[in-house]
Motif scaffolding. Sequence first.
Motif, PDB file in Angstrom:
ATOM      1  N   GLY A 332       0.823  -1.219   0.000  1.00 55.12           N
ATOM      2  CA  GLY A 332       0.000   0.000   0.000  1.00 55.12           C
ATOM      3  C   GLY A 332       0.846   1.254   0.000  1.00 55.12           C
ATOM      4  N   THR A 333       1.948   1.237   0.778  1.00 56.39           N
ATOM      5  CA  THR A 333       2.853   2.385   0.790  1.00 56.39           C
ATOM      6  C   THR A 333       3.536   2.559  -0.559  1.00 56.39           C
ATOM      7  OG1 THR A 333       3.258   2.080   3.152  1.00 56.39           O
ATOM      8  CG2 THR A 333       4.868   3.378   1.916  1.00 56.39           C
ATOM      9  N   TYR A 334       3.950   1.458  -1.174  1.00 55.38           N
ATOM     10  CA  TYR A 334       4.579   1.522  -2.501  1.00 55.38           C
ATOM     11  C   TYR A 334       3.610   2.115  -3.532  1.00 55.38           C
ATOM     12  CZ  TYR A 334       6.036  -0.144  -7.092  1.00 55.38           C
ATOM     13  OH  TYR A 334       6.351  -0.222  -8.422  1.00 55.38           O
ATOM     14  N   LEU A 335       2.384   1.632  -3.539  1.00 56.94           N
ATOM     15  CA  LEU A 335       1.388   2.158  -4.480  1.00 56.94           C
ATOM     16  C   LEU A 335       1.143   3.646  -4.244  1.00 56.94           C
ATOM     17  CD1 LEU A 335      -1.235  -0.751  -4.512  1.00 56.94           C
ATOM     18  CD2 LEU A 335       0.499  -0.232  -6.236  1.00 56.94           C
ATOM     19  N   ARG A 336       1.145   4.034  -2.986  1.00 53.19           N
ATOM     20  CA  ARG A 336       0.921   5.444  -2.667  1.00 53.19           C
ATOM     21  C   ARG A 336       2.060   6.304  -3.183  1.00 53.19           C
ATOM     22  NH1 ARG A 336      -1.125   6.991   3.286  1.00 53.19           N
ATOM     23  NH2 ARG A 336      -2.869   5.770   2.441  1.00 53.19           N
ATOM     24  N   TRP A 337       3.296   5.852  -3.011  1.00 52.22           N
ATOM     25  CA  TRP A 337       4.438   6.647  -3.500  1.00 52.22           C
ATOM     26  C   TRP A 337       4.439   6.735  -5.019  1.00 52.22           C
ATOM     27  CZ3 TRP A 337       9.236   5.017  -0.074  1.00 52.22           C
ATOM     28  CH2 TRP A 337       8.999   5.477   1.233  1.00 52.22           C
ATOM     29  N   VAL A 338       4.104   5.622  -5.684  1.00 43.29           N
ATOM     30  CA  VAL A 338       4.020   5.664  -7.146  1.00 43.29           C
ATOM     31  C   VAL A 338       2.963   6.666  -7.581  1.00 43.29           C
ATOM     32  CG1 VAL A 338       3.398   4.327  -9.183  1.00 43.29           C
ATOM     33  CG2 VAL A 338       4.908   3.321  -7.459  1.00 43.29           C
ATOM     34  N   ARG A 339       1.832   6.676  -6.875  1.00 41.74           N
ATOM     35  CA  ARG A 339       0.773   7.628  -7.220  1.00 41.74           C
ATOM     36  C   ARG A 339       1.226   9.063  -6.959  1.00 41.74           C
ATOM     37  NH1 ARG A 339      -2.931   5.157  -4.965  1.00 41.74           N
ATOM     38  NH2 ARG A 339      -3.886   4.256  -6.825  1.00 41.74           N
ATOM     39  N   PHE A 340       1.919   9.304  -5.850  1.00 40.82           N
ATOM     40  CA  PHE A 340       2.454  10.639  -5.579  1.00 40.82           C
ATOM     41  C   PHE A 340       3.410  11.080  -6.685  1.00 40.82           C
ATOM     42  CE2 PHE A 340       1.927  10.395  -0.672  1.00 40.82           C
ATOM     43  CZ  PHE A 340       0.564  10.544  -0.833  1.00 40.82           C
ATOM     44  N   ALA A 341       4.268  10.158  -7.129  1.00 40.59           N
ATOM     45  CA  ALA A 341       5.220  10.494  -8.205  1.00 40.59           C
ATOM     46  C   ALA A 341       4.472  10.856  -9.484  1.00 40.59           C
ATOM     47  CB  ALA A 341       6.175   9.327  -8.443  1.00 40.59           C
TER      48      ALA A 341
END
Length: 535
Positions: A332-341
């Motif tokens: 979930g954290t990885y997906l969130r960072w990708v979305r932020f990027a």
Amino acid sequence: MKFIVKAGDSSDKGDARPQNEERKLAVDEEGNLSPYNPVTDMTPQEKELKVQEDIPRNLREVQRVLEERVGLNRSFDLVLREMVFGSKRVGIFYCNGFAKDTVLTDIITRLSYVDKEAVSHHTVETFMDMLIPHIQVKSYRKMSEIVGQVLMGGTALFIEGEAAAIAIDAKSYPARSTEEPDLERVVRGSRDGFVETLLINVTLVRRRLRDERFKLEIMQIGKRTKTDVCIAYINDIADADLVQSVKDKIEKVNIDGLPLGEKQLEEAIVNRGWNPYPMVRYSERPDVVSAHLLEGHVCVFVDTSPSVMILPTTFFHHVQHAEEYRQTPFIGTYLRWVRFAGIMASLFLLPLWFLMVMDPALKPAGLEFLGPQKEGTLPLLVQFLLADIGIDLMRMAAVHTPTPLATAMGLVAAILVGDIAVKTGLFINEVILYLALASIGMFATPSYELGLANRITRLVLLIAVAIFKVPGLVIGGTLWLLWLATRRSYNSPYMWPLIPFNAKSFFSILLRRPVLAGKTRLSLTKPVDGTRQPK
């Protein structure tokens, strides 16, 4: 003609009324004062209104009033069915499209066996308490109230000789299935979503929140549409001042109707003017709405709308997605960072590349290859603007294109327009590449409204870079951040927890924490009960 004025406190000892009682006096055309008679001194308009408000005791008069008021016998879907039950003649008034015929048939069958003795005395009470087998029955004495119930889908029973009518809430709204919303799809999770029927929507949330303190308050907005608006909150979590503020703003809305539902209501109560950034969050998922209610938010349901407003809302509420909470905390954290990027790329990728093309000295070591390999026919800024507008045109065309033709339209846009535009020198390859990356970041933004607002910001930054170069990007980005920091959503800072900074809450945004790690609720909503794990 007489004019009505109000008299002050009486000092006449012979007056038997209290001294503080406010008296009304009638002033005739000659200026003489006389006591006001509420019957004889009514204006013709007041008399007509009173006559129309009283429910006639005669069914022929009821029919005449309904013909004048709602267009009975002119509107084909309005029906007045007259029948005799016992010794009483009854007029059954309903909208043909709303009536639940199976339930009404059972009620009529039950009433057909009523004898004369049962309805000879206290007729209305007997019908309500003993004869009508339905769970929602109520009597009304005003024509506007009973007509309003029928236009909402109920069925009215006018009884000969009675000044009251009975409303039976036996209605059936046309509704689609509770399928998964297109804008908030998840790989794993529930597949139900809100529809255009208010009762179904609140039921989907109540199914997840079986708390006895979960409250649903309803009101009607719009003089003509009389749209049902429901305010949902958990009584011992939501801030009472926030709930009252939302209720007060909705009650003060003075408009003829809300045919477009929640969007018109948002503009009426939030009053954000020309601000492109969304001040409220919309969701079509009952699990997302339930999670926000547990955080202390207030949710507003509007009948005929499949989206629910969540208040208050910050910028970072719009960049989170339910999929992050359907995976493990790490994923979930990885997906969130990708979305932020992706969101940052949709904002700053094009202005940064444009700046380095205009001033090659700004390119970092090792990135000298960045930049156009050949010059285009048009200036780069014009290429960006034309390509951006072209993508918006394709997006709108995709919305309005029938599904079987959508694939063909995509091929036309990609091959005929894009490829030929590059080959003819109208655009260069790098412009198409970086604009495609920025567009992917925009489409990866969970909030559709935030993605559109970020696109406007990107265009403004491109123009600022073209005019002022480095100062344009720095000053433009700073002004954008400061402008968002000064926005407020129901007295809540829009950029919280970044501005003002809250370390604990900001850490929760950067990382998708495990469920049991969140022991307290967000301080943004000022929850009454701030504990997430009750003892």
